[in-house]
Motif scaffolding. Structure first.
Motif, PDB file in Angstrom:
ATOM      1  N   TYR A  32       0.832  -1.167   0.137  1.00 44.95           N
ATOM      2  CA  TYR A  32       0.071  -0.013   0.033  1.00 44.95           C
ATOM      3  C   TYR A  32       0.914   1.449  -0.024  1.00 44.95           C
ATOM      4  CZ  TYR A  32      -4.394  -2.470   1.296  1.00 44.95           C
ATOM      5  OH  TYR A  32      -5.598  -3.218   1.221  1.00 44.95           O
ATOM      6  N   TRP A  33       0.362   2.131  -0.906  1.00 49.11           N
ATOM      7  CA  TRP A  33       0.982   3.678  -0.873  1.00 49.11           C
ATOM      8  C   TRP A  33       0.013   4.656  -0.245  1.00 49.11           C
ATOM      9  CZ3 TRP A  33       2.484   0.295  -4.544  1.00 49.11           C
ATOM     10  CH2 TRP A  33       3.842   0.190  -4.801  1.00 49.11           C
ATOM     11  N   LEU A  34       0.359   5.636   0.148  1.00 43.05           N
ATOM     12  CA  LEU A  34      -0.540   6.853   0.781  1.00 43.05           C
ATOM     13  C   LEU A  34      -0.902   7.731  -0.184  1.00 43.05           C
ATOM     14  CD1 LEU A  34      -2.259   7.314   3.387  1.00 43.05           C
ATOM     15  CD2 LEU A  34      -0.070   8.613   4.203  1.00 43.05           C
ATOM     16  N   ALA A  35      -2.105   8.144  -0.271  1.00 43.83           N
ATOM     17  CA  ALA A  35      -2.343   9.082  -1.279  1.00 43.83           C
ATOM     18  C   ALA A  35      -3.688  10.097  -0.667  1.00 43.83           C
ATOM     19  CB  ALA A  35      -2.939   8.521  -2.751  1.00 43.83           C
ATOM     20  N   GLU A  36      -3.330  11.553  -0.827  1.00 40.44           N
ATOM     21  CA  GLU A  36      -4.355  12.353  -0.522  1.00 40.44           C
ATOM     22  C   GLU A  36      -5.462  12.903  -1.798  1.00 40.44           C
ATOM     23  OE1 GLU A  36      -4.858  16.693   2.039  1.00 40.44           O
ATOM     24  OE2 GLU A  36      -2.775  15.753   1.374  1.00 40.44           O
ATOM     25  N   LEU A  37      -6.681  12.716  -1.561  1.00 41.58           N
ATOM     26  CA  LEU A  37      -7.452  13.244  -2.545  1.00 41.58           C
ATOM     27  C   LEU A  37      -7.397  14.682  -2.683  1.00 41.58           C
ATOM     28  CD1 LEU A  37      -9.735  11.893  -4.186  1.00 41.58           C
ATOM     29  CD2 LEU A  37     -11.389  12.761  -2.353  1.00 41.58           C
ATOM     30  N   ASN A  38      -7.203  15.186  -3.890  1.00 45.24           N
ATOM     31  CA  ASN A  38      -6.876  16.593  -4.032  1.00 45.24           C
ATOM     32  C   ASN A  38      -8.135  17.281  -3.914  1.00 45.24           C
ATOM     33  OD1 ASN A  38      -4.199  16.382  -4.739  1.00 45.24           O
ATOM     34  ND2 ASN A  38      -4.876  15.830  -6.955  1.00 45.24           N
ATOM     35  N   ASN A  39      -9.375  16.700  -4.084  1.00 48.13           N
ATOM     36  CA  ASN A  39     -10.703  17.712  -4.030  1.00 48.13           C
ATOM     37  C   ASN A  39     -11.645  16.749  -3.387  1.00 48.13           C
ATOM     38  OD1 ASN A  39     -13.241  18.490  -4.216  1.00 48.13           O
ATOM     39  ND2 ASN A  39     -13.435  18.457  -6.410  1.00 48.13           N
ATOM     40  N   GLY A  40     -11.849  16.988  -1.898  1.00 55.00           N
ATOM     41  CA  GLY A  40     -12.504  16.327  -0.753  1.00 55.00           C
ATOM     42  C   GLY A  40     -13.956  15.908  -1.333  1.00 55.00           C
ATOM     43  N   SER A  41     -14.539  16.595  -2.228  1.00 50.01           N
ATOM     44  CA  SER A  41     -15.689  16.230  -2.590  1.00 50.01           C
ATOM     45  C   SER A  41     -15.714  15.473  -3.953  1.00 50.01           C
ATOM     46  CB  SER A  41     -16.503  17.618  -2.857  1.00 50.01           C
ATOM     47  OG  SER A  41     -16.117  18.587  -3.696  1.00 50.01           O
ATOM     48  N   LYS A  42     -14.709  15.069  -4.425  1.00 51.40           N
ATOM     49  CA  LYS A  42     -14.678  14.168  -5.577  1.00 51.40           C
ATOM     50  C   LYS A  42     -15.269  13.017  -5.594  1.00 51.40           C
ATOM     51  CE  LYS A  42     -12.869  12.372  -9.648  1.00 51.40           C
ATOM     52  NZ  LYS A  42     -13.525  12.703 -10.809  1.00 51.40           N
ATOM     53  N   GLU A  43     -16.137  12.568  -6.473  1.00 55.03           N
ATOM     54  CA  GLU A  43     -16.916  11.478  -6.491  1.00 55.03           C
ATOM     55  C   GLU A  43     -16.452  10.120  -6.769  1.00 55.03           C
ATOM     56  OE1 GLU A  43     -20.619  10.923  -5.903  1.00 55.03           O
ATOM     57  OE2 GLU A  43     -20.304  12.719  -5.161  1.00 55.03           O
ATOM     58  N   VAL A  44     -16.731   9.241  -5.782  1.00 58.14           N
ATOM     59  CA  VAL A  44     -16.064   7.726  -5.864  1.00 58.14           C
ATOM     60  C   VAL A  44     -17.188   7.071  -6.892  1.00 58.14           C
ATOM     61  CG1 VAL A  44     -15.532   5.591  -5.020  1.00 58.14           C
ATOM     62  CG2 VAL A  44     -14.644   7.892  -3.880  1.00 58.14           C
ATOM     63  N   THR A  45     -16.670   6.298  -8.000  1.00 55.10           N
ATOM     64  CA  THR A  45     -17.436   5.524  -8.655  1.00 55.10           C
ATOM     65  C   THR A  45     -16.859   4.184  -8.603  1.00 55.10           C
ATOM     66  OG1 THR A  45     -17.387   7.338 -10.178  1.00 55.10           O
ATOM     67  CG2 THR A  45     -18.095   5.171 -11.022  1.00 55.10           C
ATOM     68  N   LEU A  46     -17.889   3.335  -8.008  1.00 56.46           N
ATOM     69  CA  LEU A  46     -17.672   2.017  -7.687  1.00 56.46           C
ATOM     70  C   LEU A  46     -17.633   0.945  -8.954  1.00 56.46           C
ATOM     71  CD1 LEU A  46     -19.450   1.378  -4.224  1.00 56.46           C
ATOM     72  CD2 LEU A  46     -16.985   1.532  -4.576  1.00 56.46           C
ATOM     73  N   SER A  47     -16.735   0.078  -8.902  1.00 57.65           N
ATOM     74  CA  SER A  47     -16.857  -0.977 -10.110  1.00 57.65           C
ATOM     75  C   SER A  47     -17.891  -2.094  -9.368  1.00 57.65           C
ATOM     76  CB  SER A  47     -15.528  -1.738 -10.328  1.00 57.65           C
ATOM     77  OG  SER A  47     -15.360  -2.487  -9.187  1.00 57.65           O
ATOM     78  N   GLU A  48     -18.214  -3.063 -10.266  1.00 58.88           N
ATOM     79  CA  GLU A  48     -18.865  -4.300  -9.726  1.00 58.88           C
ATOM     80  C   GLU A  48     -18.258  -5.090  -8.665  1.00 58.88           C
ATOM     81  OE1 GLU A  48     -16.230  -5.778 -12.893  1.00 58.88           O
ATOM     82  OE2 GLU A  48     -17.859  -3.741 -12.796  1.00 58.88           O
ATOM     83  N   GLU A  49     -16.917  -4.892  -8.301  1.00 57.51           N
ATOM     84  CA  GLU A  49     -16.178  -5.602  -7.530  1.00 57.51           C
ATOM     85  C   GLU A  49     -16.708  -5.004  -5.824  1.00 57.51           C
ATOM     86  OE1 GLU A  49     -11.888  -6.083  -7.868  1.00 57.51           O
ATOM     87  OE2 GLU A  49     -12.477  -5.386 -10.192  1.00 57.51           O
ATOM     88  N   HIS A  50     -17.408  -4.002  -5.914  1.00 59.64           N
ATOM     89  CA  HIS A  50     -17.646  -3.489  -4.443  1.00 59.64           C
ATOM     90  C   HIS A  50     -19.187  -3.098  -4.278  1.00 59.64           C
ATOM     91  CE1 HIS A  50     -13.146  -2.944  -4.931  1.00 59.64           C
ATOM     92  NE2 HIS A  50     -13.568  -3.187  -3.553  1.00 59.64           N
ATOM     93  N   LEU A  51     -19.729  -3.298  -3.227  1.00 55.88           N
ATOM     94  CA  LEU A  51     -21.027  -3.053  -2.910  1.00 55.88           C
ATOM     95  C   LEU A  51     -21.260  -1.308  -2.643  1.00 55.88           C
ATOM     96  CD1 LEU A  51     -21.768  -6.298  -0.561  1.00 55.88           C
ATOM     97  CD2 LEU A  51     -22.412  -5.765  -3.044  1.00 55.88           C
ATOM     98  N   GLU A  52     -20.368  -1.182  -1.809  1.00 53.88           N
ATOM     99  CA  GLU A  52     -20.376   0.382  -1.216  1.00 53.88           C
ATOM    100  C   GLU A  52     -19.152   0.933  -0.737  1.00 53.88           C
ATOM    101  OE1 GLU A  52     -22.237   1.095   2.723  1.00 53.88           O
ATOM    102  OE2 GLU A  52     -22.727  -0.874   2.770  1.00 53.88           O
ATOM    103  N   PHE A  53     -18.821   2.170  -0.668  1.00 49.92           N
ATOM    104  CA  PHE A  53     -17.891   2.838   0.064  1.00 49.92           C
ATOM    105  C   PHE A  53     -18.233   3.699   1.014  1.00 49.92           C
ATOM    106  CE2 PHE A  53     -19.202   5.998  -2.804  1.00 49.92           C
ATOM    107  CZ  PHE A  53     -18.802   7.213  -2.316  1.00 49.92           C
TER     108      PHE A  53
END
Length: 146
Positions: free
Chosen positions: A91-112
């Motif tokens: 694992y690496w660490l990463a900071e989201l640049n825009n805190g309100s950026k939408e996450v788009t799930l693939s079929e591999e996940h139920l929710e985030f």
């Protein structure tokens, strides 16, 4: 560990800062035990660990390299067994640049969920992932002081 071939995966622990709260992106797998983890996936032949982490984050969460800042001075290697086979996850660490950026799930996940450390650790369950999130929290606090 056995002489079986090692499974290898890589991903990003993505965080955002909302006011003074650090929140982590955890995603619930749609398979097996429906565990919660940061975006990650198996390393493809000829692919570096970091290339895998970036590709899997885009595939699973819809976040591309322009959506976050990679903090490559933080890298964590977890080793454990899955169904009797040795597995390594980087694992690496990463900071989201825009805190309100939408996450788009693939079929591999139920929710985030975006969660502060205590809640993230509660959902993560696995001791090695919990300790990784705790290390991330300490690292981020020092990183943000600079």
């Amino acid at each position: 560990m056995s002489g079986l071939p090692e499974l290898r995966a890589a991903g990003l622990v993505i965080f955002r800062c909302i006011a003074t709260e650090i929140q982590y992106l955890l995603m619930q797998a749609s398979y097996a035990d429906h565990h919660w983890s940061p975006p990650k996936g198996h390393v493809d032949p000829g692919e570096s660990d970091l290339e895998t982490a970036l590709r899997e984050t885009e595939e699973e969460a819809g976040l591309s390299g322009s959506d976050f800042t990679l903090i490559d001075s933080f890298k964590k290697e977890l080793k454990y067994e899955v169904r009797g086979k040795p597995k390594t996850v980087i694992y690496w660490l990463a900071e989201l640049n825009n805190g309100s950026k939408e996450v788009t799930l693939s079929e591999e996940h139920l929710e985030f969920r975006w969660l502060p450390l205590a809640e993230a650790c509660s959902l993560a369950k696995y001791p090695n992932l919990v300790s990784t999130l705790e290390e991330c929290e300490e690292f981020i606090k020092k990183y943000k002081e600079k």
